[in-house]
Write an enzyme that holds these catalytic residues in place. Sequence first.
Site, PDB file in Angstrom:
ATOM      1  N   GLY A   1       0.958  -1.179  -0.098  1.00 40.68           N
ATOM      2  CA  GLY A   1      -0.069   0.009  -0.186  1.00 40.68           C
ATOM      3  C   GLY A   1       0.892   1.241   0.093  1.00 40.68           C
ATOM      4  CB  CYS A   2       0.030   4.872  -1.279  1.00 41.04           C
ATOM      5  SG  CYS A   2      -1.477   4.759  -0.634  1.00 41.04           S
TER       6      CYS A   2
END
Length: 303
Positions: free
Chosen positions: A119-120
């Site tokens: 995920g970012c």
Amino acid sequence: MTQHPVVFIDGEAGTTGLGIRERLSALPVTLHSIDHARRKDPAARKEAMAAADVVVLCLPDAASREAVEMADTLGENAPRILDASTAFRTAPGWVYGFPELSAAQAAAITGAPRVSNPGCYPTGAIALLRPLIDAGILDARYPVCINAVSGYSGGGRTMIEAHERDGGPAFELYGLGLEHKHVPEIHLHAGLERRPVFVPSVGHFPRGMIVSIPLHLDDLNGGVTGEDLHTALATRYAGQANVHVLPHDATLSAEALAGSDKMELRVHASTHNRQAVLTARLDNLGKGASGAALQNIALMLGL
């Protein structure tokens, strides 16, 4: 003529899928696509999976799980899978697709049949925390608090349309129920024993991200300084092409790396106050999504 490996993006019409498709032009691969009218047809998707060396899933969590089940029915013809959803980031049997996580991680991705794209927000948080825990500087039981701001492009179609049509809020905190889906991923892969407090937010800009983690230096192991923290990060990421440890800056703009697949890490410390703030700056759609996927695809295909 040399035959290029085949990549099929299941969900290529979404934000991450489009970003991966654009970046694939940099690799010697053949992109297998389904006719738009059949993109949700299970038979067409299964045929595409069977024809691919690597399948990239850019789908919601439930749909990703269904796609993996479909791929498993192919037996010996089952492709290798890179999943961009949250579904498998903490799942047994899946390799976490952050090549810079450890010295062995890139090799693990290269040989893995199943890889979960990070995920970012976790990309920034884990990049800051894991080296300090591994070095014994930060205790795994430290009460970590993570603050982060992202461009609105990470919020999906509804948020993007709201910001681009109506202007949207200048700044908005969310996830205040403290159950954000990225927390288990950070908790596990950073090496924390205590669940971190994570406070995400969205700004009125399309792309970019800053993850920040405040620390009390006197609560760390060995009476460390800000310079020690910088050295630990710089040592871990020495020679890495996409992660750079840079000197302190007085101010940081979240949008500065928009369009880039790089990530910048910094330590901002006060010797007098014995405090520090760790920051990671990246593009939420670059190193935080499609850029990371391109790294993983290249590793998985030996490119």
